[in-house]
Design a protein around this motif. Structure first.
Motif, PDB file in Angstrom:
ATOM      1  N   ALA A 193      -4.277   3.244  -6.359  1.00 62.16           N
ATOM      2  CA  ALA A 193      -4.094   4.598  -7.019  1.00 62.16           C
ATOM      3  C   ALA A 193      -2.464   4.589  -7.263  1.00 62.16           C
ATOM      4  CB  ALA A 193      -4.380   5.816  -6.389  1.00 62.16           C
ATOM      5  N   ARG A 194      -1.750   4.135  -6.276  1.00 59.04           N
ATOM      6  CA  ARG A 194      -0.231   3.959  -6.578  1.00 59.04           C
ATOM      7  C   ARG A 194       0.230   2.987  -7.581  1.00 59.04           C
ATOM      8  NH1 ARG A 194       4.542   5.479  -7.833  1.00 59.04           N
ATOM      9  NH2 ARG A 194       6.242   4.674  -6.797  1.00 59.04           N
ATOM     10  N   ARG A 195      -0.682   1.848  -7.675  1.00 58.89           N
ATOM     11  CA  ARG A 195      -0.218   0.903  -8.376  1.00 58.89           C
ATOM     12  C   ARG A 195      -0.895   1.168  -9.912  1.00 58.89           C
ATOM     13  NH1 ARG A 195      -2.910  -2.230  -4.344  1.00 58.89           N
ATOM     14  NH2 ARG A 195      -4.798  -2.255  -5.611  1.00 58.89           N
ATOM     15  N   GLU A 196      -1.722   2.275 -10.135  1.00 53.15           N
ATOM     16  CA  GLU A 196      -2.120   2.591 -11.594  1.00 53.15           C
ATOM     17  C   GLU A 196      -1.254   3.761 -11.953  1.00 53.15           C
ATOM     18  OE1 GLU A 196      -6.105   4.148 -11.020  1.00 53.15           O
ATOM     19  OE2 GLU A 196      -6.915   2.070 -10.902  1.00 53.15           O
ATOM     20  N   GLY A 197      -0.348   4.229 -11.017  1.00 51.85           N
ATOM     21  CA  GLY A 197       0.811   5.107 -11.615  1.00 51.85           C
ATOM     22  C   GLY A 197       0.791   6.448 -10.910  1.00 51.85           C
ATOM     23  N   VAL A 198      -0.244   6.700  -9.871  1.00 46.38           N
ATOM     24  CA  VAL A 198       0.081   7.796  -9.260  1.00 46.38           C
ATOM     25  C   VAL A 198       1.074   7.876  -8.245  1.00 46.38           C
ATOM     26  CG1 VAL A 198      -1.211   9.359  -7.532  1.00 46.38           C
ATOM     27  CG2 VAL A 198      -2.511   8.241  -9.393  1.00 46.38           C
ATOM     28  N   ALA A 199       2.045   8.893  -8.301  1.00 39.91           N
ATOM     29  CA  ALA A 199       3.035   9.155  -7.509  1.00 39.91           C
ATOM     30  C   ALA A 199       3.050  10.245  -6.482  1.00 39.91           C
ATOM     31  CB  ALA A 199       4.471   9.160  -8.500  1.00 39.91           C
ATOM     32  N   LEU A 200       2.350  11.101  -6.743  1.00 42.29           N
ATOM     33  CA  LEU A 200       2.122  12.512  -5.702  1.00 42.29           C
ATOM     34  C   LEU A 200       0.780  12.346  -5.433  1.00 42.29           C
ATOM     35  CD1 LEU A 200       3.320  15.984  -6.544  1.00 42.29           C
ATOM     36  CD2 LEU A 200       1.036  15.460  -6.100  1.00 42.29           C
ATOM     37  N   PHE A 201       0.695  12.618  -4.042  1.00 38.81           N
ATOM     38  CA  PHE A 201      -0.832  12.584  -3.614  1.00 38.81           C
ATOM     39  C   PHE A 201      -0.713  13.676  -2.535  1.00 38.81           C
ATOM     40  CE2 PHE A 201      -3.990  11.697  -0.335  1.00 38.81           C
ATOM     41  CZ  PHE A 201      -4.930  11.490  -0.945  1.00 38.81           C
ATOM     42  N   THR A 202      -1.830  14.899  -2.759  1.00 37.17           N
ATOM     43  CA  THR A 202      -1.917  15.735  -1.811  1.00 37.17           C
ATOM     44  C   THR A 202      -3.485  16.065  -1.129  1.00 37.17           C
ATOM     45  OG1 THR A 202      -2.496  17.593  -3.284  1.00 37.17           O
ATOM     46  CG2 THR A 202      -0.091  17.242  -2.594  1.00 37.17           C
ATOM     47  N   ALA A 211      -6.370  10.318   5.539  1.00 43.02           N
ATOM     48  CA  ALA A 211      -5.718  10.378   4.210  1.00 43.02           C
ATOM     49  C   ALA A 211      -4.221  10.406   4.236  1.00 43.02           C
ATOM     50  CB  ALA A 211      -6.143  11.759   3.383  1.00 43.02           C
ATOM     51  N   MET A 212      -3.798  11.042   5.379  1.00 47.62           N
ATOM     52  CA  MET A 212      -2.263  10.823   5.607  1.00 47.62           C
ATOM     53  C   MET A 212      -2.045   9.532   6.024  1.00 47.62           C
ATOM     54  SD  MET A 212      -0.973  13.721   4.883  1.00 47.62           S
ATOM     55  CE  MET A 212      -2.274  13.641   3.404  1.00 47.62           C
ATOM     56  N   THR A 213      -2.792   9.066   6.972  1.00 46.69           N
ATOM     57  CA  THR A 213      -2.290   7.558   7.600  1.00 46.69           C
ATOM     58  C   THR A 213      -2.229   6.625   6.190  1.00 46.69           C
ATOM     59  OG1 THR A 213      -3.624   7.704   9.604  1.00 46.69           O
ATOM     60  CG2 THR A 213      -3.303   5.518   8.682  1.00 46.69           C
ATOM     61  N   ARG A 214      -3.412   6.889   5.458  1.00 47.68           N
ATOM     62  CA  ARG A 214      -3.463   5.685   4.259  1.00 47.68           C
ATOM     63  C   ARG A 214      -2.143   5.993   3.258  1.00 47.68           C
ATOM     64  NH1 ARG A 214      -9.657   4.872   2.353  1.00 47.68           N
ATOM     65  NH2 ARG A 214     -10.643   4.740   4.238  1.00 47.68           N
ATOM     66  N   GLY A 215      -1.955   7.423   3.079  1.00 45.47           N
ATOM     67  CA  GLY A 215      -0.572   7.577   2.302  1.00 45.47           C
ATOM     68  C   GLY A 215       0.610   7.695   2.431  1.00 45.47           C
ATOM     69  N   ARG A 216       0.867   7.430   3.987  1.00 43.59           N
ATOM     70  CA  ARG A 216       2.200   8.020   4.442  1.00 43.59           C
ATOM     71  C   ARG A 216       3.148   6.900   3.737  1.00 43.59           C
ATOM     72  NH1 ARG A 216       3.836   6.781  10.876  1.00 43.59           N
ATOM     73  NH2 ARG A 216       5.879   7.148  10.621  1.00 43.59           N
ATOM     74  N   ALA A 217       2.854   5.570   3.589  1.00 39.26           N
ATOM     75  CA  ALA A 217       4.020   4.632   3.134  1.00 39.26           C
ATOM     76  C   ALA A 217       3.739   4.233   1.540  1.00 39.26           C
ATOM     77  CB  ALA A 217       4.168   3.214   4.065  1.00 39.26           C
ATOM     78  N   VAL A 218       3.033   4.933   0.999  1.00 39.32           N
ATOM     79  CA  VAL A 218       2.601   4.596  -0.323  1.00 39.32           C
ATOM     80  C   VAL A 218       2.997   5.570  -1.443  1.00 39.32           C
ATOM     81  CG1 VAL A 218       0.426   4.359  -1.876  1.00 39.32           C
ATOM     82  CG2 VAL A 218       0.167   3.580   0.394  1.00 39.32           C
ATOM     83  N   PHE A 219       3.065   6.749  -1.378  1.00 37.69           N
ATOM     84  CA  PHE A 219       3.192   7.655  -2.261  1.00 37.69           C
ATOM     85  C   PHE A 219       4.724   8.183  -2.281  1.00 37.69           C
ATOM     86  CE2 PHE A 219      -1.175   7.932  -2.058  1.00 37.69           C
ATOM     87  CZ  PHE A 219      -1.764   7.561  -3.467  1.00 37.69           C
TER      88      PHE A 219
END
Length: 325
Positions: free
Chosen positions: A23-32, A49-57
């Motif tokens: 999702a980040r590679r596709e252009g998503v910058a904000l994730f809640t 969700a928090m573990t996966r998103g921590r260093a991504v967004f």
């Protein structure tokens, strides 16, 4: 110029792989992601969700479905859930708190939260966590509230859907679309424009737009300060160094790190940007001392049990060693 966001809950996980890196590679910058609801419900997927998103967004956060009444107990439950699921949340460069103010069939009493209740939730977050108010945003759609949000103290996340389904960027109607129109005298900061998008191969799901053109501008929307684009992992490293140096000189019982995080947020980006080009870390620290003093001086008011000198010394240590984690 547009940035994109993705908000999810336990309902999304059975629909796909929840590939946040894609999702980040596709252009998503904000994730809640949903953390909690009412005074007792915890989303079963919030930890993952928090573990996966921590260093991504660049911008990461959770949301709480706010029921009518018992606002303080609900907010405390939300904070407890996030503290357990993401104890590192303060180390993230831009962690946000989304109040989900809607109306669901299981609400008792059956009504949406009032503006006073939304504000009370935000106020309790700010008071308990020591965060700046910009980090709190209320999802409160026009179709539900119309002109009933006057007096809202926090940023507004709107909802007005396009027709059809497909890729989230293709569905976005544009920054000039009338779905961005103000209501209750408030211009939305974020627009949820569909619940039928495809993100990272996953559908149907919500998609959101923010009218900013860079990660730094997106973060500034919540930090209240400008910044430089940088890797999320590098920003997390800066935050950890800062906390490690401040921790020994702060009396947690009466002051606490919470009150310092947003005061020094504006410095973190320039620190990391400068470290890369600095041949002498000591000179870097010295160059930033005036800014440090200006940012930290207000914190010395009211008889806090720390001194400006101690804080500046501690931060100087951080700035001199940040390139050697």
């Amino acid at each position: 110029m547009t940035s994109y966001g993705w908000d999810c809950s336990n309902h999304d996980w059975p629909r796909g792989a929840m590939d946040l890196a894609r999702a980040r590679r596709e252009g998503v910058a904000l994730f809640t992601h949903k953390a909690s609801e009412g005074t007792s419900f915890t989303d079963p997927y919030v930890d993952d969700a928090m573990t996966r998103g921590r260093a991504v967004f660049p911008v990461l956060g959770t949301y709480h479905v706010l029921w009518p009444q018992n606002t303080a107990a609900q907010t405390d439950h939300w904070i407890d859930v996030v503290t357990g699921s993401a104890p590192w949340w303060r180390d993230h460069p831009c962690f946000v708190w989304q109040i989900d103010a809607e109306l669901f069939q299981n609400f008792t009493p059956y009504r949406p939260p009032t503006v006073a209740e939304i504000n009370a939730c935000g106020d309790r977050l700010v008071a308990r966590l020591g965060i700046n108010p910009e980090r709190v945003i209320a999802y409160a759609p026009k179709w539900l509230y119309q002109d009933g949000l006057r007096g809202l103290k926090y940023q507004l996340w709107a909802s007005a859907y396009v027709t059809g389904s497909g890729g989230f960027k293709a569905l976005y109607p544009g920054d000039g679309n009338n779905r961005w129109g103000a209501y209750s005298g408030i211009t939305p900061a974020i627009l949820q424009f569909t619940s039928s998008a495809t993100i990272a191969g996953q559908s149907p799901t919500d998609a959101n737009a923010i009218k900013v053109g860079s990660d730094a501008a997106l973060q500034a929307l919540f930090l209240g300060t400008p910044g430089d684009d940088m890797a999320v992992a590098d920003q997390i490293a800066i935050n950890k160094h800062t906390d490690a140096a401040l921790d020994p000189v702060i009396n947690h019982g009466t002051y606490g790190l919470a009150h310092l995080h947003d005061q020094i947020a504006a410095l973190r980006a320039q620190v990391l940007a400068a470290v890369g080009a600095a041949s002498d870390p000591a000179k870097l620290a010295a160059a930033l001392l005036p800014s440090l003093v200006a940012a930290l001086t207000p914190l010395m008011q009211g008889g806090a049990p720390i001194t400006k000198e101690l804080l500046v010394e501690a931060l100087t240590t951080v700035l001199g060693s940040v390139d050697n984690p």
